[in-house]
Design a protein around this motif. Structure first.
Motif, mmCIF file in Angstrom:
data_model
loop_
_atom_site.group_PDB
_atom_site.id
_atom_site.type_symbol
_atom_site.label_atom_id
_atom_site.label_comp_id
_atom_site.label_asym_id
_atom_site.label_seq_id
_atom_site.Cartn_x
_atom_site.Cartn_y
_atom_site.Cartn_z
ATOM 1 N N LEU A 168 -3.675 -24.427 10.525
ATOM 2 C CA LEU A 168 -3.963 -24.522 9.096
ATOM 3 C C LEU A 168 -5.034 -23.500 8.745
ATOM 4 C CD1 LEU A 168 -4.204 -28.373 8.357
ATOM 5 C CD2 LEU A 168 -2.404 -26.794 7.638
ATOM 6 N N THR A 169 -4.885 -22.855 7.621
ATOM 7 C CA THR A 169 -5.923 -21.977 7.106
ATOM 8 C C THR A 169 -6.980 -22.865 6.435
ATOM 9 O OG1 THR A 169 -4.883 -21.757 4.947
ATOM 10 C CG2 THR A 169 -4.227 -20.150 6.646
ATOM 11 N N PRO A 170 -8.152 -22.327 6.133
ATOM 12 C CA PRO A 170 -9.130 -23.136 5.379
ATOM 13 C C PRO A 170 -8.543 -23.651 4.054
ATOM 14 C CG PRO A 170 -10.215 -21.240 6.341
ATOM 15 C CD PRO A 170 -8.730 -21.053 6.575
ATOM 16 N N LEU A 171 -7.769 -22.817 3.366
ATOM 17 C CA LEU A 171 -7.106 -23.245 2.135
ATOM 18 C C LEU A 171 -6.124 -24.376 2.429
ATOM 19 C CD1 LEU A 171 -6.452 -22.837 -0.905
ATOM 20 C CD2 LEU A 171 -4.748 -21.143 -0.184
ATOM 21 N N GLY A 172 -5.356 -24.253 3.519
ATOM 22 C CA GLY A 172 -4.399 -25.280 3.895
ATOM 23 C C GLY A 172 -5.063 -26.593 4.247
ATOM 24 N N ARG A 173 -6.171 -26.513 4.975
ATOM 25 C CA ARG A 173 -6.897 -27.734 5.348
ATOM 26 C C ARG A 173 -7.432 -28.428 4.089
ATOM 27 N NH1 ARG A 173 -7.809 -28.989 10.104
ATOM 28 N NH2 ARG A 173 -7.782 -26.869 10.906
ATOM 29 N N ALA A 174 -7.986 -27.649 3.165
ATOM 30 C CA ALA A 174 -8.501 -28.230 1.915
ATOM 31 C C ALA A 174 -7.371 -28.839 1.094
ATOM 32 C CB ALA A 174 -9.237 -27.160 1.106
ATOM 33 N N ALA A 175 -6.232 -28.150 1.025
ATOM 34 C CA ALA A 175 -5.086 -28.672 0.269
ATOM 35 C C ALA A 175 -4.550 -29.947 0.908
ATOM 36 C CB ALA A 175 -3.988 -27.616 0.182
ATOM 37 N N TYR A 176 -4.482 -29.977 2.228
ATOM 38 C CA TYR A 176 -4.001 -31.166 2.941
ATOM 39 C C TYR A 176 -4.950 -32.338 2.702
ATOM 40 C CZ TYR A 176 -2.993 -34.299 6.839
ATOM 41 O OH TYR A 176 -2.721 -35.407 7.600
ATOM 42 N N GLN A 177 -6.250 -32.108 2.837
ATOM 43 C CA GLN A 177 -7.225 -33.180 2.615
ATOM 44 C C GLN A 177 -7.179 -33.664 1.163
ATOM 45 O OE1 GLN A 177 -8.932 -34.760 4.981
ATOM 46 N NE2 GLN A 177 -8.029 -33.430 6.530
ATOM 47 N N GLY A 178 -7.018 -32.725 0.223
ATOM 48 C CA GLY A 178 -6.899 -33.104 -1.185
ATOM 49 C C GLY A 178 -5.642 -33.911 -1.448
ATOM 50 N N HIS A 179 -4.564 -33.550 -0.782
ATOM 51 C CA HIS A 179 -3.302 -34.279 -0.940
ATOM 52 C C HIS A 179 -3.441 -35.702 -0.395
ATOM 53 C CE1 HIS A 179 0.960 -34.713 -1.652
ATOM 54 N NE2 HIS A 179 1.099 -35.184 -0.420
ATOM 55 N N LEU A 180 -4.070 -35.839 0.769
ATOM 56 C CA LEU A 180 -4.286 -37.182 1.327
ATOM 57 C C LEU A 180 -5.129 -38.033 0.388
ATOM 58 C CD1 LEU A 180 -4.978 -36.583 5.124
ATOM 59 C CD2 LEU A 180 -2.861 -37.339 4.031
ATOM 60 N N ALA A 181 -6.171 -37.440 -0.181
ATOM 61 C CA ALA A 181 -7.022 -38.172 -1.121
ATOM 62 C C ALA A 181 -6.224 -38.604 -2.350
ATOM 63 C CB ALA A 181 -8.218 -37.317 -1.529
ATOM 64 N N ALA A 182 -5.347 -37.729 -2.835
ATOM 65 C CA ALA A 182 -4.516 -38.071 -3.991
ATOM 66 C C ALA A 182 -3.567 -39.207 -3.655
ATOM 67 C CB ALA A 182 -3.742 -36.843 -4.476
ATOM 68 N N LEU A 183 -2.968 -39.167 -2.468
ATOM 69 C CA LEU A 183 -2.059 -40.250 -2.060
ATOM 70 C C LEU A 183 -2.813 -41.572 -1.969
ATOM 71 C CD1 LEU A 183 0.132 -38.512 0.677
ATOM 72 C CD2 LEU A 183 0.771 -39.073 -1.674
ATOM 73 N N ARG A 184 -4.006 -41.526 -1.404
ATOM 74 C CA ARG A 184 -4.820 -42.749 -1.316
ATOM 75 C C ARG A 184 -5.156 -43.282 -2.704
ATOM 76 N NH1 ARG A 184 -7.607 -39.671 2.993
ATOM 77 N NH2 ARG A 184 -6.752 -40.464 4.944
ATOM 78 N N ALA A 185 -5.488 -42.385 -3.627
ATOM 79 C CA ALA A 185 -5.815 -42.798 -4.991
ATOM 80 C C ALA A 185 -4.596 -43.382 -5.695
ATOM 81 C CB ALA A 185 -6.361 -41.614 -5.788
ATOM 82 N N ILE A 186 -3.430 -42.821 -5.421
ATOM 83 C CA ILE A 186 -2.204 -43.304 -6.064
ATOM 84 C C ILE A 186 -1.860 -44.706 -5.582
ATOM 85 C CG2 ILE A 186 0.302 -42.954 -6.192
ATOM 86 C CD1 ILE A 186 -0.346 -39.889 -6.154
ATOM 87 N N VAL A 187 -1.925 -44.928 -4.280
ATOM 88 C CA VAL A 187 -1.522 -46.236 -3.747
ATOM 89 C C VAL A 187 -2.673 -47.228 -3.721
ATOM 90 C CG1 VAL A 187 0.343 -45.270 -2.371
ATOM 91 C CG2 VAL A 187 -1.878 -45.598 -1.324
ATOM 92 N N GLY A 188 -3.899 -46.745 -3.866
ATOM 93 C CA GLY A 188 -5.065 -47.622 -3.844
ATOM 94 C C GLY A 188 -5.490 -47.949 -2.433
ATOM 95 N N GLN A 189 -6.745 -48.175 -2.255
ATOM 96 C CA GLN A 189 -7.285 -48.471 -0.932
ATOM 97 C C GLN A 189 -7.146 -49.944 -0.566
ATOM 98 O OE1 GLN A 189 -8.463 -46.377 1.490
ATOM 99 N NE2 GLN A 189 -7.615 -44.801 0.185
ATOM 100 N N ALA A 190 -7.038 -50.810 -1.566
ATOM 101 C CA ALA A 190 -6.930 -52.238 -1.276
ATOM 102 C C ALA A 190 -5.557 -52.558 -0.723
ATOM 103 C CB ALA A 190 -7.181 -53.039 -2.557
#
Length: 106
Positions: free
Chosen positions: A80-102
């Motif tokens: 992963l490039t630094p851009l790719g790592r940031a995009a992947y981490q951002g995508h995971l955060a978005a998925l977590r926000a969409i489905v909720g942590q609870a």
């Protein structure tokens, strides 16, 4: 929605979201760098399918490849490039926000 409310879609990346590309990013995020053949084996994908997904990720600037000779054969290493790592981490955060942590309520 107020201006202060967080948009759960912020960070969602359709390029990464495709299941096989998401799996490639997850593997590379953990491994740091992996040989193409190992990624292919770990994800149980044909070389052509993996190559197509890697090309999409490379075109987006998310994955880099390094070619080297090993055991008298040319090998391709992916990371992963630094851009790719940031995009992947951002995508995971978005998925977590969409489905909720609870967890599910019973």
């Amino acid at each position: 929605m107020s201006a202060a409310a967080h948009d759960p879609m912020e960070g969602f990346d359709a390029t990464i979201h495709a299941p096989n590309r998401l799996r490639v990013c997850a593997l590379l995020d953990t491994a740091g760098e992996a040989e193409f053949g190992l990624v292919q084996q770990q994800l149980d994908l044909s070389a052509s399918v993996l190559s197509k997904h890697v090309t999409v990720l490379m075109d987006a600037g998310y994955v880099a490849q390094r070619k080297a000779v090993r055991d008298t054969r040319q090998r391709v290493w992916l990371s992963l490039t630094p851009l790719g790592r940031a995009a992947y981490q951002g995508h995971l955060a978005a998925l977590r926000a969409i489905v909720g942590q609870a967890g599910p309520s019973l």
